[in-house]
Design a protein around this motif. Structure first.
Motif, PDB file in Angstrom:
ATOM      1  N   THR A   1      -1.278 -40.949 -48.270  1.00 38.67           N
ATOM      2  CA  THR A   1      -0.255 -40.627 -47.281  1.00 38.67           C
ATOM      3  C   THR A   1       0.868 -39.838 -47.934  1.00 38.67           C
ATOM      4  O   THR A   1       1.400 -40.250 -48.967  1.00 38.67           O
ATOM      5  CB  THR A   1       0.320 -41.911 -46.655  1.00 38.67           C
ATOM      6  OG1 THR A   1      -0.738 -42.655 -46.036  1.00 38.67           O
ATOM      7  CG2 THR A   1       1.387 -41.580 -45.622  1.00 38.67           C
TER       8      THR A   1
ATOM      9  N   ALA B   1     -10.206 -43.393 -50.371  1.00 39.68           N
ATOM     10  CA  ALA B   1      -8.858 -43.907 -50.153  1.00 39.68           C
ATOM     11  C   ALA B   1      -8.079 -42.950 -49.265  1.00 39.68           C
ATOM     12  O   ALA B   1      -8.395 -41.754 -49.180  1.00 39.68           O
ATOM     13  CB  ALA B   1      -8.141 -44.092 -51.488  1.00 39.68           C
ATOM     14  N   VAL B   2      -7.069 -43.473 -48.634  1.00 42.01           N
ATOM     15  CA  VAL B   2      -6.189 -42.661 -47.798  1.00 42.01           C
ATOM     16  C   VAL B   2      -4.905 -42.384 -48.580  1.00 42.01           C
ATOM     17  O   VAL B   2      -4.219 -43.308 -49.013  1.00 42.01           O
ATOM     18  CB  VAL B   2      -5.858 -43.364 -46.482  1.00 42.01           C
ATOM     19  CG1 VAL B   2      -4.832 -42.557 -45.689  1.00 42.01           C
ATOM     20  CG2 VAL B   2      -7.121 -43.562 -45.661  1.00 42.01           C
TER      21      VAL B   2
ATOM     22  N   GLU C   1      -7.978 -38.056 -46.884  1.00 40.53           N
ATOM     23  CA  GLU C   1      -8.941 -38.992 -47.465  1.00 40.53           C
ATOM     24  C   GLU C   1      -9.447 -38.432 -48.785  1.00 40.53           C
ATOM     25  O   GLU C   1      -9.831 -37.260 -48.873  1.00 40.53           O
ATOM     26  CB  GLU C   1     -10.112 -39.231 -46.503  1.00 40.53           C
ATOM     27  CG  GLU C   1     -11.012 -40.385 -46.932  1.00 40.53           C
ATOM     28  CD  GLU C   1     -11.967 -40.821 -45.826  1.00 40.53           C
ATOM     29  OE1 GLU C   1     -13.093 -41.200 -46.161  1.00 40.53           O
ATOM     30  OE2 GLU C   1     -11.569 -40.767 -44.652  1.00 40.53           O
TER      31      GLU C   1
ATOM     32  N   THR D   1      -1.834 -37.464 -43.770  1.00 40.76           N
ATOM     33  CA  THR D   1      -2.770 -38.242 -44.588  1.00 40.76           C
ATOM     34  C   THR D   1      -3.963 -37.378 -44.981  1.00 40.76           C
ATOM     35  O   THR D   1      -4.289 -36.395 -44.309  1.00 40.76           O
ATOM     36  CB  THR D   1      -3.278 -39.483 -43.841  1.00 40.76           C
ATOM     37  OG1 THR D   1      -3.956 -39.066 -42.643  1.00 40.76           O
ATOM     38  CG2 THR D   1      -2.139 -40.424 -43.503  1.00 40.76           C
TER      39      THR D   1
ATOM     40  N   ASP E   1      -5.765 -46.866 -51.802  1.00 42.27           N
ATOM     41  CA  ASP E   1      -4.840 -46.207 -50.875  1.00 42.27           C
ATOM     42  C   ASP E   1      -3.497 -45.962 -51.566  1.00 42.27           C
ATOM     43  O   ASP E   1      -3.041 -46.773 -52.383  1.00 42.27           O
ATOM     44  CB  ASP E   1      -4.639 -47.066 -49.634  1.00 42.27           C
ATOM     45  CG  ASP E   1      -5.908 -47.164 -48.795  1.00 42.27           C
ATOM     46  OD1 ASP E   1      -6.825 -46.365 -49.010  1.00 42.27           O
ATOM     47  OD2 ASP E   1      -5.977 -48.063 -47.931  1.00 42.27           O
TER      48      ASP E   1
ATOM     49  N   SER F   1     -15.082 -46.317 -45.291  1.00 47.44           N
ATOM     50  CA  SER F   1     -14.466 -46.089 -46.607  1.00 47.44           C
ATOM     51  C   SER F   1     -14.861 -47.137 -47.637  1.00 47.44           C
ATOM     52  O   SER F   1     -14.275 -47.195 -48.726  1.00 47.44           O
ATOM     53  CB  SER F   1     -12.929 -46.024 -46.512  1.00 47.44           C
ATOM     54  OG  SER F   1     -12.524 -45.005 -45.637  1.00 47.44           O
TER      55      SER F   1
END
Length: 419
Positions: free
Chosen positions: A104, A101-102, A118, A116, A160, A64
């Motif tokens: 959530t 980025a993740v 991406e 989650t 994130d 990432s």
């Protein structure tokens, strides 16, 4: 003779011993390459002779992230010069730029499982499917667990992110209204609860390059929803209807042969273009001096298809006096057809910096496929004073909001007017 050979042999031996001693005594330093993130692999360490340069190891990889280079500081502000000689032990640090980025999605109640996704950095995150919870109505996605800040799904993701579902207890007296972006693969904008037989509120929604024309009960935007007169009797999904925005600056039209009047003088051609620093003109310029009957600004534009529901708007201001313009005193025509619009009044002109404001003239303008001629004309001789021989506003630009793509015709815009 033997003594001479013995001396030469001894000298060579001494030189050899001296060179060996020198080599054995040469200093070396450690160059440490720190990968510079939590849970990174062990540092890579290189040993370099004093006075020699180090060679960068193979570029590291990180999920990432993209590697940006080696730096002399952990904040990655000063790049390493690999031609500089090493004279002491040093540590170099990897630089990284996040590429994805993740996100959530926290359902925000006991026993619920988070999910989650991406997302590429610099792109917006599509609205997820509306979750359900027995006995509750979903309200929206929020940036905090207390559900005080609604998340805007048109925002570009920069790192994130955790989003929290908001809920309110279903008392059986509320209905759910879901608002859909309905453009560019953007999904849901928001979901709100409305008391049964109550009224929904129209959200303030914007998107660069587009004009929000209204909300509809179908994705194709054929059935318009009227917020002021429609009571909510069942769960409802509303879809935004977006139009392309085309901007046509007045200062880019052909002003050749035009002679405008002012408070105590006149101006002709491109001298009618004024630079702006106070009123907020969209391009920093506007056309003034239109205080003379018959003065006309002509916009030559192309539409890639015929439409009958385009919207035409003008960005206008004024100076000197409070005035009112009408569709009879300040005429706008599209392909020879006059555009009807409500009277526009400019008040509070006590200082000569009344901000430019956008006024929608008409929401049902027809455009031909191909060439279109739009004119703005001063059609009155209401003299104020001095050499002001007509009532007219200052013209910043014209906007066309349309489902079609509308552009300047060949030869326009005349950017050389202000070049």
């Amino acid at each position: 003779m033997k003594n001479r050979k013995r001396i030469i042999k001894y000298a060579f031996l001494m030189l050899f011993v001296l060179s060996m001693l020198t080599a054995c005594g040469k200093k070396q330093f450690e160059v440490t390459y720190n990968y510079n993130y939590d849970d990174a692999p062990d540092d890579y360490v290189d040993t370099v002779d004093s006075g020699s340069a180090t060679t960068a190891p193979e570029d590291p990889t990180r999920e990432s992230y993209s590697f940006t280079g080696w730096y002399t500081d952990a904040d990655a502000t000063e790049a390493v010069d690999f031609e500089v000689a090493i004279t002491e032990a040093v540590t170099y640090y990897a630089g990284w730029e996040q590429t994805s980025a993740v996100v959530t999605l926290d359902l925000n109640y006991d026993g619920a499982e988070s999910s989650t996704e991406e997302v590429e950095i610099g792109t917006s995150f599509s609205t997820p499917t509306t979750p359900t919870r027995e006995g509750y109505l979903f309200t929206s996605w929020y940036t905090d667990a207390d559900c005080t800040e609604t998340y805007d799904f048109s925002t570009e993701v920069s790192g994130d992110l955790t989003l929290y579902a908001g809920w309110e207890e279903d008392d059986g007296e509320s209905k759910r209204v879901t608002y859909m972006w309905n453009i560019n693969d953007l999904g849901e904008y928001d979901t709100v609860s409305v008391k049964t037989l109550g009224y929904a509120t129209e959200p303030e929604l914007s998107l660069d390059g587009y004009y929000l024309e209204g909300w509809y009960t179908d994705k194709e935007c054929t059935e318009k929803f009227e917020f002021a007169s429609t009571r909510i009797s069942d769960n409802l999904t509303l879809y935004a209807h977006w139009l392309n925005i085309a901007v046509f600056e007045a200062e880019y039209t052909d002003l050749t042969g035009l002679e405008g009047m002012g408070y105590s003088g006149n101006a002709s051609g491109t001298n009618m273009i004024e630079s702006d620093s106070e009123r907020g003109a969209s391009n920093g310029y506007y056309v003034g001096w239109l205080y003379n009957e018959g003065l006309t600004l002509t916009f030559n534009v192309e539409s890639d298809e015929a439409v009958d529901n385009a919207i035409i708007a003008l960005s206008l201001s004024t100076e000197y006096y409070d005035i009112t313009i009408t569709d009879e005193t300040f005429t706008v025509s599209v392909n020879g057809e006059a555009v009807e619009y409500s009277d526009i009044s400019f008040t509070g002109v006590t200082e000569m910096n009344l901000p430019f404001t956008t006024y929608i003239l008409n929401t049902n303008v027809s455009l031909n496929e191909g060439s279109n001629v739009i004119t703005i004309s001063v059609t009155n001789n209401e003299k104020k004073t001095g050499t002001i021989y007509a009532t007219a506003p200052l013209v910043d630009c014209m906007y066309i909001y349309s489902e079609s793509e509308v552009t300047w015709s060949d030869g326009f815009p005349l950017e050389s007017n202000i070049g």
